[in-house]
Scaffold this active site. Structure first.
Site, PDB file in Angstrom:
ATOM      1  N   ASN A  13       0.904  -1.173   0.000  1.00  0.00           N
ATOM      2  CA  ASN A  13       0.000   0.000   0.000  1.00  0.00           C
ATOM      3  C   ASN A  13       0.927   1.202   0.000  1.00  0.00           C
ATOM      4  O   ASN A  13       1.755   1.320   0.914  1.00  0.00           O
ATOM      5  CB  ASN A  13      -0.851  -0.085   1.262  1.00  0.00           C
ATOM      6  CG  ASN A  13      -2.002   0.896   1.355  1.00  0.00           C
ATOM      7  OD1 ASN A  13      -2.562   1.022   2.433  1.00  0.00           O
ATOM      8  ND2 ASN A  13      -2.368   1.558   0.285  1.00  0.00           N
ATOM      9  N   GLN A  46      -2.515   6.756  -1.207  1.00  0.00           N
ATOM     10  CA  GLN A  46      -2.889   7.867  -0.328  1.00  0.00           C
ATOM     11  C   GLN A  46      -1.719   8.849  -0.194  1.00  0.00           C
ATOM     12  O   GLN A  46      -0.540   8.469  -0.388  1.00  0.00           O
ATOM     13  CB  GLN A  46      -3.248   7.359   1.091  1.00  0.00           C
ATOM     14  CG  GLN A  46      -4.639   6.767   1.221  1.00  0.00           C
ATOM     15  CD  GLN A  46      -4.716   5.288   0.851  1.00  0.00           C
ATOM     16  OE1 GLN A  46      -3.728   4.526   1.022  1.00  0.00           O
ATOM     17  NE2 GLN A  46      -5.863   4.857   0.331  1.00  0.00           N
ATOM     18  N   ASN A  66      -7.046  10.304   0.178  1.00  0.00           N
ATOM     19  CA  ASN A  66      -7.042   9.224  -0.810  1.00  0.00           C
ATOM     20  C   ASN A  66      -6.551   9.730  -2.161  1.00  0.00           C
ATOM     21  O   ASN A  66      -6.509  10.950  -2.400  1.00  0.00           O
ATOM     22  CB  ASN A  66      -8.464   8.667  -0.985  1.00  0.00           C
ATOM     23  CG  ASN A  66      -8.834   7.647   0.080  1.00  0.00           C
ATOM     24  OD1 ASN A  66      -7.992   6.868   0.542  1.00  0.00           O
ATOM     25  ND2 ASN A  66     -10.102   7.652   0.472  1.00  0.00           N
ATOM     26  N   CYS A  75      -5.978   5.512   8.148  1.00  0.00           N
ATOM     27  CA  CYS A  75      -5.225   4.668   7.208  1.00  0.00           C
ATOM     28  C   CYS A  75      -4.215   3.886   8.027  1.00  0.00           C
ATOM     29  O   CYS A  75      -3.284   4.483   8.582  1.00  0.00           O
ATOM     30  CB  CYS A  75      -4.527   5.524   6.149  1.00  0.00           C
ATOM     31  SG  CYS A  75      -3.490   4.565   5.015  1.00  0.00           S
ATOM     32  N   ASN A 203     -15.175   1.034   2.152  1.00  0.00           N
ATOM     33  CA  ASN A 203     -14.105   0.142   1.685  1.00  0.00           C
ATOM     34  C   ASN A 203     -14.672  -1.276   1.625  1.00  0.00           C
ATOM     35  O   ASN A 203     -15.336  -1.715   2.587  1.00  0.00           O
ATOM     36  CB  ASN A 203     -12.934   0.194   2.670  1.00  0.00           C
ATOM     37  CG  ASN A 203     -12.319   1.578   2.760  1.00  0.00           C
ATOM     38  OD1 ASN A 203     -11.593   2.008   1.862  1.00  0.00           O
ATOM     39  ND2 ASN A 203     -12.627   2.314   3.831  1.00  0.00           N
ATOM     40  N   ARG A 222     -12.168   2.575  -0.800  1.00  0.00           N
ATOM     41  CA  ARG A 222     -12.836   3.862  -1.068  1.00  0.00           C
ATOM     42  C   ARG A 222     -11.773   4.862  -1.534  1.00  0.00           C
ATOM     43  O   ARG A 222     -10.752   5.018  -0.897  1.00  0.00           O
ATOM     44  CB  ARG A 222     -13.515   4.362   0.195  1.00  0.00           C
ATOM     45  CG  ARG A 222     -14.166   5.717   0.100  1.00  0.00           C
ATOM     46  CD  ARG A 222     -14.806   6.160   1.396  1.00  0.00           C
ATOM     47  NE  ARG A 222     -13.871   6.308   2.505  1.00  0.00           N
ATOM     48  CZ  ARG A 222     -14.200   6.853   3.677  1.00  0.00           C
ATOM     49  NH1 ARG A 222     -15.442   7.242   3.912  1.00  0.00           N
ATOM     50  NH2 ARG A 222     -13.289   6.948   4.638  1.00  0.00           N
ATOM     51  N   THR A 232      -6.589  -0.915   7.694  1.00  0.00           N
ATOM     52  CA  THR A 232      -7.880  -0.884   8.387  1.00  0.00           C
ATOM     53  C   THR A 232      -8.797  -1.982   7.847  1.00  0.00           C
ATOM     54  O   THR A 232      -9.604  -2.535   8.594  1.00  0.00           O
ATOM     55  CB  THR A 232      -8.576   0.478   8.214  1.00  0.00           C
ATOM     56  OG1 THR A 232      -8.615   0.819   6.817  1.00  0.00           O
ATOM     57  CG2 THR A 232      -7.848   1.561   9.003  1.00  0.00           C
ATOM     58  N   GLY A 233      -8.609  -2.332   6.563  1.00  0.00           N
ATOM     59  CA  GLY A 233      -9.391  -3.424   5.985  1.00  0.00           C
ATOM     60  C   GLY A 233      -9.032  -4.757   6.608  1.00  0.00           C
ATOM     61  O   GLY A 233      -9.896  -5.607   6.852  1.00  0.00           O
TER      62      GLY A 233
HETATM   63  N1  LIG Z   1      -9.290   4.063   1.462  1.00  0.00           N
HETATM   64  C1  LIG Z   1      -9.457   4.241   2.908  1.00  0.00           C
HETATM   65  C2  LIG Z   1      -8.276   5.053   3.481  1.00  0.00           C
HETATM   66  C3  LIG Z   1      -6.961   4.270   3.437  1.00  0.00           C
HETATM   67  C4  LIG Z   1      -7.068   2.969   4.164  1.00  0.00           C
HETATM   68  C5  LIG Z   1      -5.975   1.939   3.886  1.00  0.00           C
HETATM   69  N2  LIG Z   1      -4.975   2.316   2.922  1.00  0.00           N
HETATM   70  C6  LIG Z   1      -5.358   1.434   5.178  1.00  0.00           C
HETATM   71  O1  LIG Z   1      -4.192   1.013   5.185  1.00  0.00           O
HETATM   72  O2  LIG Z   1      -6.109   1.417   6.207  1.00  0.00           O
HETATM   73  C7  LIG Z   1     -10.761   5.004   3.166  1.00  0.00           C
HETATM   74  O3  LIG Z   1     -11.203   5.742   2.283  1.00  0.00           O
HETATM   75  O4  LIG Z   1     -11.312   4.837   4.264  1.00  0.00           O
END
Ligand SMILES: N[C@H](CCC[C@H](N)C(=O)O)C(=O)O
Length: 287
Positions: A13, A46, A66, A75, A203, A222, A232-233
């Site tokens: 990422n 990001q 983002n 993030c 997401n 997202r 976070t995913g």
């Molecule tokens: N696209 C996510 C933000 C980045 C999350 C991801 N890159 C991580 O490592 O948590 C959102 O719009 O909530």
């Protein structure tokens, strides 16, 4: 405007990190989009801004945009890179930091093995706080939790999916799949991301449970599309798996970009551990 930046990645990422500790750059959403553009800019999922402490007991403010230029609440992979960045720049007061984000304070800790562990705070399950509109929607009990039935219209036709919904400061919809390699991430991801029941979009996670301590995960993010990993995913997927009775409290999450380890004991904060790597430094003109 000429800016200096640091390119970093956490499990693939990838991020552009901006040092704004001596003052904000005042970038617009269009400028964030330009910086993140993989053809006209540096290229990133990001853009992360390191800003001065907003108050007592907090070391830094952590601002996240983002690739589409929108500011978001959290993030996870970026938090590890944030900690590595401030350490390498001599800005860190110690191995553990308290960092303020739009969704609250998180605590990254730099480990001796080079990985970073982050207290990501506690998950939120109340639909209105995700936010997720449940009006008139059916759900099905599954383990000690339930999943919501979402009707999707995709370019491949319509579908009904069952998703677990929660927030890690940012919104997540997690579904179980038999094989992430064949999961309809690009067919369903955009339709889930922009589903009308998510007023702030969402997401979309696709989780394959390998055993009670290992999952494979792909995420359509997202504002960024499919990324090689989503911190976070990974937290959201493991929390969902634990609440659905599929997973134990410590889980290795295998993403296309690398390994994240998530720990959650069923309540309180979620802990995420993974890599944080500086790729290169540079300067660029931002129109
Ligand atoms: N696209 C996510 C933000 C980045 C999350 C991801 N890159 C991580 O490592 O948590 C959102 O719009 O909530």
């Amino acid at each position: 405007m000429r800016i200096r930046f640091t390119k970093m990645q956490g499990a693939g990422n990838d991020f552009v990190v901006l040092d704004e500790t001596r003052g904000p750059l005042g970038l617009t959403p269009a400028q964030y989009r330009f910086i993140a553009d993989r053809h006209f800019g540096v290229g990133a999922d990001q853009v992360l801004s390191v800003r001065p402490s907003p108050g007592a007991g907090i070391d830094f403010e952590y601002v996240i945009h983002n690739a589409d230029g929108g500011e978001v609440e959290q993030c996870g992979n970026g938090a590890r890179c944030f900690a590595r960045f401030v350490r390498d720049k001599g800005l860190a007061p110690g191995d553990t930091l308290r960092v303020k984000t739009l969704s609250g304070v998180i605590e990254p800790r730099l480990n001796p093995d080079g990985r970073v562990t982050v207290d990501m705070g506690a998950p939120v399950f109340e639909p209105a706080q995700v936010p997720f509109d449940t009006a008139g929607l059916s759900s099905q009990a599954d383990g000690s939790w339930h999943k919501w039935h979402l009707a999707l219209d995709t370019h491949a036709g319509s579908a009904i999916i069952s998703v677990a919904i929660l927030s890690m400061g940012n919104p997540h919809a997690v579904q179980e799949v038999a094989d992430v390699d064949t999961a309809p991430v690009h067919a369903q991801g955009p339709a889930i991301e922009c589903h009308p029941r998510f007023p702030k979009r969402v997401n979309a996670g696709f989780m394959q449970v390998v055993d009670r301590s290992q999952v494979r995960l792909r995420v359509w993010e997202r504002g960024a599309g499919e990324t090689l990993a989503c911190g976070t995913g990974a937290c959201a997927a493991v929390v969902a798996g634990i609440r659905l009775g599929r997973l134990d409290r410590k889980v290795d999450v295998h993403t296309r970009g690398g390994l994240l380890t998530i720990e959650w004991d069923g309540q309180g904060p979620v802990f995420m551990t993974g890599p944080a790597v500086t790729v290169f430094e540079g300067e660029m003109e931002v129109p």
